[in-house]
Design a protein around this motif. Structure first.
Motif, PDB file in Angstrom:
ATOM      1  N   UNK A 149       0.808  -1.225   0.000  1.00 47.67           N
ATOM      2  CA  UNK A 149       0.000   0.000   0.000  1.00 47.67           C
ATOM      3  C   UNK A 149       0.841   1.276   0.000  1.00 47.67           C
ATOM      4  N   UNK A 150       2.080   1.206   0.517  1.00 49.21           N
ATOM      5  CA  UNK A 150       2.854   2.423   0.719  1.00 49.21           C
ATOM      6  C   UNK A 150       3.035   3.214  -0.581  1.00 49.21           C
ATOM      7  N   UNK A 151       2.723   4.503  -0.516  1.00 46.66           N
ATOM      8  CA  UNK A 151       2.886   5.370  -1.686  1.00 46.66           C
ATOM      9  C   UNK A 151       1.728   5.295  -2.666  1.00 46.66           C
ATOM     10  N   UNK A 152       0.817   4.347  -2.457  1.00 50.50           N
ATOM     11  CA  UNK A 152      -0.316   4.190  -3.377  1.00 50.50           C
ATOM     12  C   UNK A 152      -1.441   5.179  -3.070  1.00 50.50           C
ATOM     13  N   UNK A 153      -2.419   5.193  -3.958  1.00 51.14           N
ATOM     14  CA  UNK A 153      -3.560   6.102  -3.776  1.00 51.14           C
ATOM     15  C   UNK A 153      -4.802   5.297  -3.412  1.00 51.14           C
ATOM     16  N   UNK A 154      -5.400   5.650  -2.266  1.00 48.70           N
ATOM     17  CA  UNK A 154      -6.704   5.069  -1.899  1.00 48.70           C
ATOM     18  C   UNK A 154      -7.773   6.071  -2.306  1.00 48.70           C
ATOM     19  N   UNK A 155      -8.649   5.675  -3.193  1.00 42.67           N
ATOM     20  CA  UNK A 155      -9.749   6.546  -3.626  1.00 42.67           C
ATOM     21  C   UNK A 155     -10.991   6.134  -2.839  1.00 42.67           C
ATOM     22  N   UNK A 156     -11.417   7.011  -1.950  1.00 47.42           N
ATOM     23  CA  UNK A 156     -12.523   6.687  -1.038  1.00 47.42           C
ATOM     24  C   UNK A 156     -13.816   7.287  -1.584  1.00 47.42           C
ATOM     25  N   UNK A 191      -8.746  12.307   4.772  1.00 48.90           N
ATOM     26  CA  UNK A 191      -8.799  12.437   3.307  1.00 48.90           C
ATOM     27  C   UNK A 191      -7.965  13.660   2.909  1.00 48.90           C
ATOM     28  N   UNK A 192      -6.896  13.342   2.155  1.00 49.87           N
ATOM     29  CA  UNK A 192      -5.916  14.378   1.802  1.00 49.87           C
ATOM     30  C   UNK A 192      -6.482  15.347   0.770  1.00 49.87           C
ATOM     31  N   UNK A 193      -7.091  14.796  -0.287  1.00 44.72           N
ATOM     32  CA  UNK A 193      -7.635  15.648  -1.346  1.00 44.72           C
ATOM     33  C   UNK A 193      -9.065  15.234  -1.626  1.00 44.72           C
ATOM     34  N   UNK A 194      -9.935  16.229  -1.611  1.00 43.72           N
ATOM     35  CA  UNK A 194     -11.354  15.937  -1.847  1.00 43.72           C
ATOM     36  C   UNK A 194     -11.753  16.486  -3.221  1.00 43.72           C
ATOM     37  N   UNK A 195     -12.475  15.642  -3.980  1.00 51.00           N
ATOM     38  CA  UNK A 195     -12.896  16.045  -5.328  1.00 51.00           C
ATOM     39  C   UNK A 195     -14.407  15.944  -5.434  1.00 51.00           C
ATOM     40  N   UNK A 196     -14.962  16.690  -6.380  1.00 50.78           N
ATOM     41  CA  UNK A 196     -16.389  16.592  -6.657  1.00 50.78           C
ATOM     42  C   UNK A 196     -16.693  15.278  -7.371  1.00 50.78           C
ATOM     43  N   UNK A 197     -17.933  14.857  -7.264  1.00 51.55           N
ATOM     44  CA  UNK A 197     -18.308  13.568  -7.834  1.00 51.55           C
ATOM     45  C   UNK A 197     -18.024  13.494  -9.344  1.00 51.55           C
ATOM     46  N   UNK A 198     -18.101  14.655 -10.003  1.00 50.36           N
ATOM     47  CA  UNK A 198     -17.906  14.681 -11.465  1.00 50.36           C
ATOM     48  C   UNK A 198     -16.469  14.316 -11.857  1.00 50.36           C
ATOM     49  N   UNK A 199     -15.545  14.268 -10.869  1.00 46.98           N
ATOM     50  CA  UNK A 199     -14.150  13.911 -11.172  1.00 46.98           C
ATOM     51  C   UNK A 199     -13.901  12.409 -11.044  1.00 46.98           C
ATOM     52  N   UNK A 200     -14.914  11.675 -10.639  1.00 47.96           N
ATOM     53  CA  UNK A 200     -14.716  10.235 -10.369  1.00 47.96           C
ATOM     54  C   UNK A 200     -14.066   9.499 -11.553  1.00 47.96           C
ATOM     55  N   UNK A 201     -14.611   9.690 -12.742  1.00 46.19           N
ATOM     56  CA  UNK A 201     -14.092   8.927 -13.887  1.00 46.19           C
ATOM     57  C   UNK A 201     -12.625   9.238 -14.180  1.00 46.19           C
ATOM     58  N   UNK A 202     -12.243  10.485 -13.913  1.00 48.06           N
ATOM     59  CA  UNK A 202     -10.838  10.872 -14.156  1.00 48.06           C
ATOM     60  C   UNK A 202      -9.921  10.320 -13.066  1.00 48.06           C
ATOM     61  N   UNK A 203     -10.464  10.081 -11.879  1.00 47.89           N
ATOM     62  CA  UNK A 203      -9.632   9.624 -10.757  1.00 47.89           C
ATOM     63  C   UNK A 203      -9.441   8.105 -10.753  1.00 47.89           C
ATOM     64  N   UNK A 204     -10.405   7.384 -11.289  1.00 46.11           N
ATOM     65  CA  UNK A 204     -10.340   5.913 -11.211  1.00 46.11           C
ATOM     66  C   UNK A 204      -9.029   5.337 -11.777  1.00 46.11           C
ATOM     67  N   UNK A 205      -8.520   5.841 -12.916  1.00 46.55           N
ATOM     68  CA  UNK A 205      -7.275   5.252 -13.442  1.00 46.55           C
ATOM     69  C   UNK A 205      -6.055   5.489 -12.541  1.00 46.55           C
ATOM     70  N   UNK A 206      -6.165   6.425 -11.601  1.00 48.00           N
ATOM     71  CA  UNK A 206      -5.026   6.712 -10.708  1.00 48.00           C
ATOM     72  C   UNK A 206      -5.053   5.853  -9.448  1.00 48.00           C
ATOM     73  N   UNK A 207      -6.199   5.236  -9.172  1.00 51.44           N
ATOM     74  CA  UNK A 207      -6.402   4.592  -7.869  1.00 51.44           C
ATOM     75  C   UNK A 207      -5.690   3.245  -7.755  1.00 51.44           C
ATOM     76  N   UNK A 208      -5.027   3.022  -6.611  1.00 50.66           N
ATOM     77  CA  UNK A 208      -4.485   1.693  -6.311  1.00 50.66           C
ATOM     78  C   UNK A 208      -5.519   0.885  -5.542  1.00 50.66           C
ATOM     79  N   UNK A 209      -6.312   1.581  -4.746  1.00 51.77           N
ATOM     80  CA  UNK A 209      -7.406   0.924  -4.023  1.00 51.77           C
ATOM     81  C   UNK A 209      -8.643   1.804  -4.138  1.00 51.77           C
ATOM     82  N   UNK A 210      -9.768   1.195  -4.481  1.00 54.09           N
ATOM     83  CA  UNK A 210     -11.039   1.925  -4.490  1.00 54.09           C
ATOM     84  C   UNK A 210     -11.853   1.418  -3.305  1.00 54.09           C
TER      85      UNK A 210
END
Ligand SMILES: NC(=O)C1=CN([C@@H]2O[C@H](COP(=O)(O)OP(=O)(O)OC[C@H]3O[C@@H](n4cnc5c(N)ncnc54)[C@H](O)[C@@H]3O)[C@@H](O)[C@H]2O)C=CC1
Ligand SMILES: O=C(O)C(=O)[C@H](O)COP(=O)(O)O
Length: 328
Positions: A149-156, A191-210
């Motif tokens: 997990x270290x260094x990865x992105x958890x998309x909550x 939660x380090x960075x919070x995004x609006x729901x409309x950014x979900x599709x753009x964030x998914x390819x960056x996620x190590x864990x959803x």
């Protein structure tokens, strides 16, 4: 009949010790004139593991969950305090009469469910599901690359009590935590960075864990569908302990079978129990637990449920007092 003559009956289904019972009785008695009407039932609070059949038509308040299918029997219900965080069973159209107030136990489950999800994430990353299958077959076989997990992105997705607790655990092992919510200006601890729901599709390819911790609603149904699963990295891990229908289980089964993601951990499925013939049961990349993340209460969870319910009994009592005052 005026409000001041209406007999009020609270049925309390929480498992309580004697001092906790006294605290509830006190909270209900604190406001004078609250439970007026039949003198013999003044300030009545009935203690029972479930609502006795003969009291269902009489109960004005219930503390604890009852089967949604029985809701029609609660003819005088004004308030339901659930001991669950999810209230989806009761808010479906036609289940409870219009005007019944529902309060839940959100705030009680965060640590318990987040720890369960965290354990699942780690186990999936280290291929424990696949090693479990091998062990049952007495097969000594290296399953290849594991993840860290270290260094990865958890998309909550769902940055409430559970999501926020998960975020803190993820940060403690060096993960970056991104959250998606409808009002991104509202921050959440962990939660380090919070995004609006409309950014979900753009964030998914960056996620190590959803991490899925959303309630059931028309907006969250199949929130993670085939198209969104298709945006994930081949090393991504998906964890869901919110409600099962937030993920399209058939699409998930295909993604896992074809190795398009690393693995998944599910504490909730749609339907529950997951039917015996469902392909996810036989999928070594998928860990399944039977909706126990919050149900196997930590002592802290039970204490929080009682604290929340007790607080709300006081508020209900105050509301009754105000109603009595205005009806005079
Ligand atoms: N597996 C288990 O044993 C348990 C499961 N749960 C489930 O987890 C859910 C969440 O519980 P808590 O964190 O305590 O509730 P919460 O109310 O603190 O958090 C839910 C979060 O989801 C967000 N949300 C709702 N709809 C959304 C959408 N369409 N898109 C993005 N975010 C959305 C809300 O804004 C809120 O921040 C419960 O509703 C319940 O279904 C809760 C307890 C135990
Ligand atoms: O609080 C919730 O929501 C849960 O899912 C808990 O596990 C308790 O759920 P139920 O016992 O009401 O399914």
């Amino acid at each position: 009949m005026g409000i001041e003559n209406a007999h009020k009956l609270i049925v309390n289904c929480l498992p309580l010790n004697e001092s906790e019972r006294q605290a509830f009785a006190k909270a209900a008695r604190d406001v004078p004139q609250k439970f007026v009407g039949d003198e013999s039932r003044r300030g009545d609070m009935v203690w029972s593991a479930s609502v006795p059949e003969e009291l269902r038509a009489e109960a004005t308040a219930v503390i604890g969950n009852f089967p949604a299918g029985d809701a029609g029997q609660y003819k005088r219900l004004e308030w339901l305090q659930t001991f669950s965080a999810g209230v989806d069973a009761y808010v479906r159209p036609g289940v409870l009469p219009h005007g019944v107030m529902i309060t839940n136990a959100t705030g009680a489950y965060g640590r318990s469910v987040a720890e369960h999800m965290f354990a699942m994430m780690w186990a999936v990353m280290k291929n424990f599901g696949r090693y479990g299958f091998n062990q049952r077959e007495h097969r000594w076989q290296d399953e290849g690359s594991a993840l860290s997990p270290e260094g990865g992105i958890a998309l909550v997705i769902g940055t409430g009590d559970i999501g926020s607790h998960f975020g803190r655990l993820a940060q403690s092992v060096g993960m970056h935590t991104f959250g998606v919510r409808r009002h991104p200006e509202v921050r959440a601890e962990g939660i380090e960075k919070m995004y609006g729901f409309e950014r979900l599709d753009a964030l998914l390819p960056l996620a190590d864990v959803v991490v899925m911790a959303v309630p059931r609603s028309p907006q969250t149904h199949h929130l993670l569908d085939a198209a969104r699963l298709g945006k994930l990295k081949s090393t991504a891990v998906v964890i869901n302990a919110g409600r099962g229908d937030a993920i399209d289980a058939d699409a998930l089964a295909v993604a896992l079978r074809e190795g398009r993601i690393h693995g998944a951990g599910l504490d909730v499925t749609e339907p529950e129990p997951l039917p015996a013939e469902h392909p996810l049961w036989g999928e070594p990349r998928c860990l399944i637990t039977p909706h126990v993340a919050g149900g196997n209460h930590l002592e802290e969870t039970s204490e929080q449920i009682i604290r929340i319910a007790l607080h709300n009994v006081s508020r209900y009592a105050k509301q009754q007092e105000l109603l009595n005052l205005v009806s005079r």
